[in-house]
Enzyme design. Structure first.
Site, mmCIF file in Angstrom:
data_model
loop_
_atom_site.group_PDB
_atom_site.id
_atom_site.type_symbol
_atom_site.label_atom_id
_atom_site.label_comp_id
_atom_site.label_asym_id
_atom_site.label_seq_id
_atom_site.Cartn_x
_atom_site.Cartn_y
_atom_site.Cartn_z
ATOM 1 N N ARG A 1 -16.639 15.643 -5.726
ATOM 2 C CA ARG A 1 -15.539 16.523 -5.296
ATOM 3 C C ARG A 1 -14.403 15.673 -4.745
ATOM 4 O O ARG A 1 -14.643 14.623 -4.123
ATOM 5 C CB ARG A 1 -16.081 17.451 -4.206
ATOM 6 C CG ARG A 1 -15.123 18.528 -3.701
ATOM 7 C CD ARG A 1 -14.840 19.552 -4.722
ATOM 8 N NE ARG A 1 -14.281 20.782 -4.157
ATOM 9 C CZ ARG A 1 -13.654 21.698 -4.879
ATOM 10 N NH1 ARG A 1 -13.478 21.536 -6.178
ATOM 11 N NH2 ARG A 1 -13.207 22.793 -4.317
ATOM 12 N N THR B 1 -10.966 25.282 -14.823
ATOM 13 C CA THR B 1 -12.218 24.523 -14.692
ATOM 14 C C THR B 1 -12.998 24.535 -16.025
ATOM 15 O O THR B 1 -12.637 25.247 -16.950
ATOM 16 C CB THR B 1 -13.066 25.078 -13.526
ATOM 17 O OG1 THR B 1 -12.259 25.141 -12.361
ATOM 18 C CG2 THR B 1 -14.288 24.273 -13.210
ATOM 19 N N THR C 1 -13.351 19.991 -12.687
ATOM 20 C CA THR C 1 -12.119 20.772 -12.548
ATOM 21 C C THR C 1 -10.932 19.942 -12.072
ATOM 22 O O THR C 1 -11.111 18.906 -11.429
ATOM 23 C CB THR C 1 -12.370 21.926 -11.536
ATOM 24 O OG1 THR C 1 -11.236 22.778 -11.505
ATOM 25 C CG2 THR C 1 -12.652 21.414 -10.143
ATOM 26 N N SER D 1 -15.965 24.545 -2.611
ATOM 27 C CA SER D 1 -15.884 24.864 -4.041
ATOM 28 C C SER D 1 -16.731 26.089 -4.360
ATOM 29 O O SER D 1 -17.575 26.500 -3.564
ATOM 30 C CB SER D 1 -16.393 23.664 -4.838
ATOM 31 O OG SER D 1 -16.454 23.968 -6.207
ATOM 32 N N GLY E 1 -14.190 29.499 -13.529
ATOM 33 C CA GLY E 1 -13.785 30.854 -13.132
ATOM 34 C C GLY E 1 -13.488 31.023 -11.658
ATOM 35 O O GLY E 1 -13.535 32.150 -11.162
ATOM 36 N N GLY E 2 -13.203 29.920 -10.925
ATOM 37 C CA GLY E 2 -12.869 30.069 -9.504
ATOM 38 C C GLY E 2 -14.001 30.796 -8.787
ATOM 39 O O GLY E 2 -15.184 30.548 -9.042
HETATM 40 N N1 GLY Z 1 -11.371 24.694 -7.890
HETATM 41 C C1 GLY Z 1 -12.335 25.689 -8.106
HETATM 42 C C2 GLY Z 1 -13.565 25.451 -7.329
HETATM 43 O O1 GLY Z 1 -13.961 24.346 -7.091
HETATM 44 O O2 GLY Z 1 -14.179 26.398 -6.903
#
Ligand code: GLY
Length: 573
Positions: free
Chosen positions: A97, A370, A388, A441, A461-462
């Site tokens: 991340r 993503t 992402t 995330s 998909g967020g």
């Molecule tokens: N940027 C989308 C996530 O990591 O949830």
């Protein structure tokens, strides 16, 4: 029975058992790869054919996605990969991340009135976190792969140099983000070569990105986080008005974390730990739902129970979750079946729980980006990988000379407490930005294992990632195969806004009426609206592979919503 008869029986019984229902196979009969772009899937297969394992193939797939899907992920972003070692049986979560740059304090994202400035949070240099994906690729290749990084990254380097045809989704995304991307000379040089913006069908070449990938392939971590690439990245961010340092890049580290494990019916679920909210939310929802026979329930009742589980998990996400290296999180409590039982007890079987009774502010839903891929190899190694750059083409900023499109992941922090981000989710102190901290995330790469089946799945998909993976697990549990799971119509609830969003075919008109009578608000596609506000969109890009151990068969499922995706089964790698 005499002695001889007993002896005969003792000898024949194991043979009879062996001829009966097949015992689960110990190894898959080949390999399978599913990803959001056929060129990436083909690269994974190419590397498996060259003797690579699932981890080498994952590096190849990820590298190619970084080249062909800049709309979704890339070297300028981050990733969360779940790995299973077929030999030792060990699962590990590799956390690549992004981290917050030291200068990106919350005040940098507020306007003169003290309100969150979404422009700064979602576009340009301040929106970008320190990238994690290149370090993740190096880590996985060195620690788990069989092949050298330069071999696994060769397909990505080749495609970056020779180009690939721009496809409709990429062209549409570019049209939507072009205004931002055109602000930066490094981005213009890539996306408007010779002053002409890219078009669908045109061959898209990225020579700077090919050179950056080559430095990474040749020098590993130092090839990106130190030296030429690092200098270009820092210069490009700072020239655009941001504030990065070389030390911050050199200080980036991948983290290996223990995944979350829990049981659901006959399955062991292995999934993403913090700083993804996905695993905790998934465990809460499935542990709430575990006592019910969802398949036997009338549709409206089933959707009601699933939605109520979603509502409660997303409420807890808002208040409790963040980077565990920086904040103390009541994880043991949140994951406990007793806590889930308490949440279940609060669900009225006949009535929606208004989200404002669980407290909060209404928020909008936005789009999603993503990417995800899933791999299994003949040794039983597995990868479920989500990566992402956050929103469409991330920050829109390419530091000149790198070809690296930077993420806009800072928007995943709670930059202003209680103010929703682009996905309509919000947070408080647990997810406040701090130098070096990872933003919360929703990425939820997941494995499912039963005596008869092994599955890897995930999706972009967020915030909807979590509910898509939930529905995918429920689909496999109901006996669907990989392609059916990828195609399943979806619905989603995230506590706030207090509304069920549904794809066409996800909820029948009759069930929608019953749900409305229970007090639910439903956002249905117009043709099924039955009085709802109407929404015509579909979402997600789920990629999954399954190994049916009884039939000893491999299957892949690639989301039919995305025509570029591809699942391939390789019989004899
Ligand atoms: N940027 C989308 C996530 O990591 O949830």
């Amino acid at each position: 029975m005499n002695r001889i008869a007993w002896l005969l029986l003792a000898f024949l019984l194991p043979l009879a058992a062996a001829a009966g229902p097949a015992a689960p196979a110990a190894h898959p009969p080949g390999a399978a790869v599913a990803s959001a772009h056929h060129l990436a899937t083909e690269a994974g297969i190419e590397i498996l054919r060259q003797g690579g394992n699932a981890f080498d193939a994952a590096v190849a797939v990820s590298g190619v996605l970084s080249v062909v899907e800049p709309i979704s992920s890339g070297l300028g972003g981050g990733g969360m990969w779940l790995l299973h070692d077929g030999k030792t049986g060990r699962d590990v979560f590799v956390d690549g991340r992004e981290t917050a740059p030291a200068a990106a304090t919350p005040d940098k994202f507020l306007d003169a009135r003290g309100d969150l400035d979404p422009q700064r949070a979602q576009n340009g240099p301040w929106s970008a976190g320190i990238p994690g994906l290149p370090a993740l690729l190096v880590h996985v290749a060195e620690k788990y792969g069989r092949l050298p990084l330069r071999q696994s990254l060769a397909p990505a380097i080749r495609i970056a140099r020779e180009g690939f045809p721009v496809y409709a989704r990429m062209a549409r995304g570019y049209a939507a983000k072009r205004q931002v991307m055109d602000r930066y000379p490094g981005t213009r040089a890539v996306f408007s070569p010779n002053g002409k913006p890219i078009r669908e069908g045109q061959v898209f070449r990225q020579p700077d990105l090919a050179a950056t990938l080559e430095r990474l392939a040749a020098q590993g971590f130092d090839g990106f986080y130190r030296g030429t690439t690092a200098r270009h990245l820092v210069a490009g961010v700072n020239a655009a008005g941001g504030q990065w340092t070389l030390d911050e890049l050199a200080g980036y580290r991948v983290r290996e974390r223990e995944p979350i494990h829990f049981r659901y019916h006959d399955w062991t679920i292995t999934t993403a730990p913090l700083p993804s909210s996905g695993g905790i939310a998934l465990a809460q929802m499935l542990q709430i739902l575990a006592p019910y026979d969802l398949e036997a329930m009338p549709e409206a009742e089933r959707v009601h129970m699933v939605v109520e589980s979603m509502r409660r998990a997303f409420r807890d996400r808002t208040f409790y979750l963040g980077d565990p290296d920086f904040v103390k999180i009541p994880q043991r409590l949140l994951l406990s079946p007793d806590y889930a039982a308490g949440l279940r007890a609060g669900i009225d079987p006949d009535k929606a729980t208004p989200s404002d009774l669980l407290s909060g502010q209404p928020t909008p839903l936005e789009d999603e980006e993503t990417t995800h891929f899933s791999i299994i190899d003949a040794d039983g190694n597995r990868v479920a990988a989500t990566q992402t750059v956050n929103l469409l083409f991330g920050s829109g900023l390419i530091p000149p000379g790198t070809g690296v499109l930077l993420n806009d992941e800072m928007d995943d922090f709670a930059l202003k407490p209680g103010t929703p981000n682009a996905f309509g989710v919000m947070g408080y102190e647990a997810n406040a930005p701090k130098p070096g901290k990872r933003m919360l995330s929703s990425m939820t790469p997941t494995f499912m294992e039963s005596r008869d089946k092994v599955v890897a799945l995930g999706t972009p998909g967020g915030s909807r990632i979590i509910t898509m993976v939930l529905l995918g697990i429920l689909g496999y549990d109901a006996g669907l195969d990989a392609q059916q799971v990828a195609a399943l119509p979806r619905y989603h609830h995230q506590w706030l806004p207090d509304v069920i969003d549904a794809e066409p075919g996800a909820i029948s008109a009759q069930a929608a009426q019953a749900l409305q009578a229970m007090g639910h608000r439903i956002d249905l596609p117009p043709d099924e609206a039955a009085g709802g506000r109407g929404s015509s969109h579909v979402w997600g890009n789920l990629q999954t592979v399954e190994w049916d151990r009884r039939a000893n068969a491999l299957r892949g499922g690639s989301d039919p919503r995305n025509p570029e995706g591809k699942a391939t089964v390789l019989a004899q790698p």
